[in-house]
Design a protein around this motif. Structure first.
Motif, short mmCIF file in Angstrom:
data_model
loop_
_atom_site.label_atom_id
_atom_site.label_comp_id
_atom_site.label_asym_id
_atom_site.label_seq_id
_atom_site.Cartn_x
_atom_site.Cartn_y
_atom_site.Cartn_z
N LEU A 185 0.83 -1.20 0.00
CA LEU A 185 0.00 0.00 0.00
C LEU A 185 0.87 1.25 0.00
O LEU A 185 0.58 2.22 -0.72
N TYR A 186 1.94 1.22 0.77
CA TYR A 186 2.83 2.38 0.85
C TYR A 186 3.63 2.54 -0.42
O TYR A 186 3.71 3.63 -1.00
N THR A 187 4.24 1.46 -0.89
CA THR A 187 5.14 1.56 -2.05
C THR A 187 4.40 1.83 -3.35
O THR A 187 4.91 2.50 -4.24
N GLU A 188 3.16 1.32 -3.48
CA GLU A 188 2.44 1.43 -4.75
C GLU A 188 1.42 2.56 -4.80
O GLU A 188 0.98 2.95 -5.88
N TYR A 189 1.02 3.10 -3.61
CA TYR A 189 -0.06 4.08 -3.64
C TYR A 189 0.20 5.35 -2.80
O TYR A 189 -0.44 6.37 -3.06
N ILE A 190 1.10 5.31 -1.81
CA ILE A 190 1.19 6.41 -0.86
C ILE A 190 2.44 7.27 -1.03
O ILE A 190 2.39 8.49 -0.82
N THR A 191 3.57 6.68 -1.37
CA THR A 191 4.77 7.50 -1.55
C THR A 191 4.55 8.52 -2.66
O THR A 191 3.71 8.35 -3.54
N GLU B 26 6.41 9.14 -5.16
CA GLU B 26 6.70 8.51 -6.45
C GLU B 26 5.51 7.67 -6.93
O GLU B 26 5.15 7.69 -8.11
N ALA B 27 4.88 6.96 -5.97
CA ALA B 27 3.74 6.12 -6.33
C ALA B 27 2.56 6.97 -6.80
O ALA B 27 1.88 6.64 -7.78
N LYS B 28 2.32 8.09 -6.12
CA LYS B 28 1.20 8.95 -6.50
C LYS B 28 1.41 9.56 -7.88
O LYS B 28 0.48 9.67 -8.68
N LEU B 29 2.66 9.95 -8.17
CA LEU B 29 2.94 10.49 -9.50
C LEU B 29 2.75 9.44 -10.58
O LEU B 29 2.20 9.70 -11.65
N LYS B 30 3.20 8.23 -10.28
CA LYS B 30 3.11 7.15 -11.25
C LYS B 30 1.67 6.71 -11.45
O LYS B 30 1.23 6.43 -12.57
N ASN B 31 0.93 6.68 -10.36
CA ASN B 31 -0.43 6.17 -10.42
C ASN B 31 -1.39 7.18 -11.02
O ASN B 31 -2.19 6.86 -11.90
N GLY B 32 -1.34 8.42 -10.51
CA GLY B 32 -2.18 9.48 -11.06
C GLY B 32 -3.64 9.40 -10.68
O GLY B 32 -4.44 10.25 -11.09
N MET B 33 -4.04 8.39 -9.90
CA MET B 33 -5.45 8.22 -9.53
C MET B 33 -5.63 8.22 -8.03
O MET B 33 -6.68 7.81 -7.53
#
Length: 409
Positions: free
Chosen positions: A160-166, A168-175
């Motif tokens: 959850l932290y590495t893919e959605y909260i950091t 970098e993750a927020k920039l990559k995810n965009g959603m």
């Protein structure tokens, strides 16, 4: 429900139009920072004005969802405005259907299969299995569907932290939108309470639960243990103690490893461990049969029968043996990390006390109980499995019998 004052950060979240919210909206941070209470008006707005279709509320189990979310939700809307079938998990509220789904393990994702969802509310998101969460995202296929979630921090290797909260993750995810909350973001808490709740945590638990940081568990697990304040002698017991307290026996069963019985007395405020039984077949060079352990359990208990005998849920043959002796074993709740967290709070608040001379093995283990650093690097938080049998038995008792809300008082 009588809402207290919301902080400025929470008001902005609540009032933000739902069409401007992200696809995934995560409220994370410290305990008692108002995340769950603030989510109630937001979720009710989504129920009334979000896209049409089936909604879900998920969490560790239906029981925890009810305790953490549904009680306050139902109090807010009033009895006339909802119907809830606890068995099926179906809620009808403001003309909408909401399904309550427990997500205790990876297999729980089967309850999502085939569903087309218009929205989801996730309670304690960091405790949710990754496979379940990603299946849930797949099922949010109605146009405009959104997910709202609350969580306390976990370790920094958590998906959850590495893919959605950091960042970098927020920039990559965009959603994803992430909202971070701390104790001072909740104006309904007075300074006395904030001082009290801060004192309940030490070490990395303080960094996670109070500062809201995603940090690694390392070193001693119960570093808040005090050899004076967390122990007692007979003269320290309250007057008339045994007539007021409730007695339990908590058991960790070993085959090659040690078997432990702990004599636990709960007076409603403090748990007192009066005595221990400890037998290590490997160290003694002789294993015992279940019948021998049952004989010694009878001697350990004596004439004052406990309210419950809490047993390691994997000890099937031992439970059968003692059941045949007239005992009624209760399966322990073996949720390790939450049990450790609850026990840490009891220790920090000096609400767990152990007899200074009757429990030598407990006192030896509590000071040497450490996190497995190699497992942590793999993203797994667990204790080192060595000399931990008293710790397991104590954790079984705390996690099975003590209600989480009691730790907040």
């Amino acid at each position: 429900m009588d809402f207290q004052m919301f902080g400025e950060k929470m008001i902005r979240f609540i009032l933000n139009p739902i069409e401007q919210d992200a696809r995934i909206n995560i409220l994370e941070g410290s305990v008692r920072s108002g995340k769950t209470v603030g989510m109630i008006p937001k979720w009710l707005n989504y129920i009334k004005n979000g896209p049409k279709g089936l909604l879900v509320i998920t969490g560790v189990s239906k029981e925890t969802i009810y305790d953490n979310v549904l009680q306050d939700l139902f109090n807010t809307v009033g009895a006339a405005n909802y119907k809830y079938n606890a068995q099926t998990g179906l809620i009808k509220i403001y003309g909408r259907k909401i399904k309550v789904i427990g997500a205790k393990d990876e297999g729980s994702e089967k309850y999502l299969r085939g569903k087309t969802l218009a929205g989801a509310y996730c309670d304690e998101l960091s405790l949710m299995p990754e496979k379940f969460f990603k299946q849930l995202l797949n099922r949010l296929s109605v146009k405009g569907a959104k997910l709202y979630a609350t969580t306390n921090p976990d370790h920094p290797y958590h998906f959850l932290y590495t893919e959605y909260i950091t960042d970098e993750a927020k920039l990559k995810n965009g959603m994803v939108k992430v909202y971070h909350f701390e104790l001072d973001d909740n104006p309904s808490l007075d300074e006395e309470y904030k001082t009290f709740i801060r004192s309940a945590y030490t070490g990395f638990w303080y960094m996670r639960m109070i500062e809201g940081l995603w940090v690694v568990a390392q070193g001693a697990i119960y570093d808040m243990w005090d050899k004076v304040l967390n122990t007692f002698v007979d003269e320290d017991l309250p007057l008339g103690f045994k007539s007021l307290a409730r007695r339990y026996v908590s058991i960790d069963v070993g085959t090659q490893n040690a078997t432990v019985y702990l004599d636990c007395w709960d007076d409603g405020d403090t748990v007192w461990i009066l005595n221990e039984y400890y037998y290590d077949g490997r160290a003694e060079g002789k294993q015992k049969e279940n019948s021998e352990y049952a004989d010694e359990l009878e001697m350990f208990i004596g004439d004052d029968y406990p309210i419950a005998i809490i047993v390691d849920p994997s000890a099937a043959s031992f439970k059968t043996t003692i059941r045949n002796r007239g005992f009624r074993p209760k399966d322990a709740d073996n949720e390790v990390l939450e049990g450790i967290r609850m026990m840490s709070t009891m220790i920090a608040k000096r609400k767990l006390r152990v007899h200074r001379t009757n429990c030598p093995n407990f006192l030896k283990e509590v000071s040497s109980y450490v996190w497995d650093e190699k497992a942590t690097l793999r993203g797994v938080e667990q204790p080192v499995k060595h000399s931990d049998h008293c710790m397991d038995a104590a954790r079984y008792f705390i996690k099975t019998i003590i209600k989480p809300r009691r730790l907040e008082s």
